[in-house]
Design an enzyme around this catalytic site. Structure first.
Site, PDB file in Angstrom:
ATOM      1  N   CYS A  62       0.810  -1.224   0.000  1.00  0.00           N
ATOM      2  CA  CYS A  62       0.000   0.000   0.000  1.00  0.00           C
ATOM      3  C   CYS A  62       0.838   1.266   0.000  1.00  0.00           C
ATOM      4  CB  CYS A  62      -0.947   0.004   1.195  1.00  0.00           C
ATOM      5  SG  CYS A  62      -0.114   0.139   2.814  1.00  0.00           S
TER       6      CYS A  62
ATOM      7  N   HIS B  26      -1.666   1.293   7.096  1.00  0.00           N
ATOM      8  CA  HIS B  26      -2.156   1.227   5.724  1.00  0.00           C
ATOM      9  C   HIS B  26      -2.318   2.644   5.189  1.00  0.00           C
ATOM     10  CE1 HIS B  26      -4.086  -0.340   2.169  1.00  0.00           C
ATOM     11  NE2 HIS B  26      -5.185   0.354   2.398  1.00  0.00           N
TER      12      HIS B  26
ATOM     13  N   ASP C 177      -8.079   3.493  -3.131  1.00  0.00           N
ATOM     14  CA  ASP C 177      -7.132   2.582  -2.489  1.00  0.00           C
ATOM     15  C   ASP C 177      -6.718   1.502  -3.489  1.00  0.00           C
ATOM     16  OD1 ASP C 177      -5.641   0.903  -0.928  1.00  0.00           O
ATOM     17  OD2 ASP C 177      -7.175   0.565   0.602  1.00  0.00           O
TER      18      ASP C 177
END
Length: 290
Positions: free
Chosen positions: A68, A107, A122
């Site tokens: 991420c 994250h 995302d």
């Protein structure tokens, strides 16, 4: 760093002159189908760096994937370059083993504002919890996508990201034992606030996730890539192919166990990842589900 080179990397040939939702969605979908979610650097003796130029070099020039903090950091640069109102925010991922959200921000994701509406972008969660479209930041609204139904729930400024999964059919398992029961179909994914973040905020957890014996990313070598109708996922030696909505409200999940040689070939052929150093597959006990 060059935006045209990035578009070549993700095979995007569309327009990008107007920073609108349609363009954002198209670029996002090309990204998640071209750039794997992977932590293979950890299992190749490499260090994952968070600065933008090393991330660009790794994903765009070397045609690797990333987790991420790499995927979404690169997307942040892309969207800012194209004129989108984009902010980095941080989330705490839910652990089914602990039945709790992490205590630390682990994250990285993005908030994009378009025409007065906020969206969550995302491109760095991977596996079956990877959204396929930017999601409107609105509480309690089911947002159906090909992978399933996603939604946000807000409580006192804390936003919870959830996915309602379909039943799963795995022909390698008996129907009764496969993970296809409707109970617990709503899965917690992560929580977040809208506090703006900088990449520096993620460095402590980046080090921890790369080095701690308790880190899921140390326990498992992971590579997943979204496809036109599902995804490929490689965890250790276990290769999984998912086809969404194979039958009504049911996903097809097919699993295969590979040899070391087949793992290396699969990384190259199915995930289109070229590694500079030898990969040592790992799949120790820990919760990571497809």
């Amino acid at each position: 760093m060059n935006i045209a080179e990035y578009f070549t990397r993700i095979s995007y040939n569309g327009s990008y002159k107007n920073p609108d939702l349609e363009t954002l969605t198209a670029i996002f979908q090309h990204h998640i189908r071209a750039v794997p979610f992977e932590n293979l650097s950890i299992h190749c003796g490499e260090t994952i760096e968070l600065d933008l130029e090393p991330v660009y070099d790794k994903i765009v020039k070397k045609k690797r994937g990333g987790w991420c903090m790499e995927n979404n950091h690169l997307l942040y640069w892309v969207l800012k370059t194209l004129g989108y109102d984009t902010t980095i925010i941080g989330a705490k991922v839910y652990s089914p083993e602990e039945n709790a959200y992490d205590h630390h921000i682990n994250h990285l994701l993005l908030k994009v504002v378009l025409d007065g509406k906020a969206y969550i972008v995302d491109g760095g969660f991977g596996m079956v919890y990877q959204m396929w479209q930017p999601m409107e930041l609105i509480s309690g609204k089911d947002q159906p996508q090909v992978p399933g139904i996603f939604r946000f729930m807000e409580d006192n400024g804390i936003w919870y990201f959830e996915k309602i999964k379909r039943k799963q059919y795995n022909p390698n398992q008996s129907f009764s034992n496969s993970n296809n029961l409707e109970k617990n179909a709503c899965k917690k994914v992560y929580l977040f606030t809208l506090e703006p973040r900088e990449i520096e905020d993620f460095r402590p957890q980046s080090v921890y996730l790369q080095t701690s014996p308790d880190s899921l990313f140390v326990k498992k070598s992971i590579c997943s890539l979204q496809t036109s109708d599902g995804l490929w996922a490689l965890v250790g030696w276990k290769l999984t192919k998912v086809k969404y909505n194979y039958k009504e409200n049911m996903d097809l999940v097919e699993t295969t166990t590979l040899t070391d040689e087949e793992v290396l070939k699969t990384v190259k052929d199915k995930f289109r990842v070229m590694l500079d150093h030898k990969l040592i597959p790992v799949n120790r006990k820990g919760s990571f589900t497809t």
